[in-house]
Write a protein that holds these residues in place. Structure first.
Motif, PDB file in Angstrom:
ATOM      1  N   GLU A   5       0.867  -1.102  -0.055  1.00  0.00           N
ATOM      2  CA  GLU A   5      -0.348  -0.036   0.072  1.00  0.00           C
ATOM      3  C   GLU A   5       0.911   1.264   0.105  1.00  0.00           C
ATOM      4  O   GLU A   5       0.433   2.372  -0.290  1.00  0.00           O
ATOM      5  CB  GLU A   5      -1.116  -0.160   1.078  1.00  0.00           C
ATOM      6  N   LEU A  22      -7.242   1.604  -3.186  1.00  0.00           N
ATOM      7  CA  LEU A  22      -7.320   0.351  -3.279  1.00  0.00           C
ATOM      8  C   LEU A  22      -8.780  -0.023  -3.187  1.00  0.00           C
ATOM      9  O   LEU A  22      -9.685   0.568  -2.184  1.00  0.00           O
ATOM     10  CB  LEU A  22      -6.506  -0.568  -2.097  1.00  0.00           C
ATOM     11  N   GLY A  26      -9.149  -5.644  -2.466  1.00  0.00           N
ATOM     12  CA  GLY A  26      -7.623  -5.819  -2.271  1.00  0.00           C
ATOM     13  C   GLY A  26      -7.279  -6.272  -3.639  1.00  0.00           C
ATOM     14  O   GLY A  26      -6.090  -6.372  -3.778  1.00  0.00           O
TER      15      GLY A  26
END
Length: 57
Positions: A5, A22, A26
């Motif tokens: 991330e 995001l 995911g």
């Protein structure tokens, strides 16, 4: 492998040049401007190619 991330700080939508988010599962990165979702593969690598993106509302 999970998507890193920290990459969200430096990558942008190749079409709009805005930040990506995001998605909940995911498995993709979404541009809020053009609504494209770019897939993330099983190795955690995002595929930021326009032809691989899916437009979602």
């Amino acid at each position: 492998m999970k998507f890193n991330e920290k990459l969200l700080e430096i990558i942008v939508c190749p079409e709009c040049k805005v930040e990506l988010k995001l998605v909940k599962d995911g498995k993709g990165l979404k541009c809020e401007q053009c609504k494209r979702v770019y897939p993330i593969d099983e190795n955690g690598i995002p595929h930021l190619l326009l032809e691989e993106a899916v437009v979602e509302e």
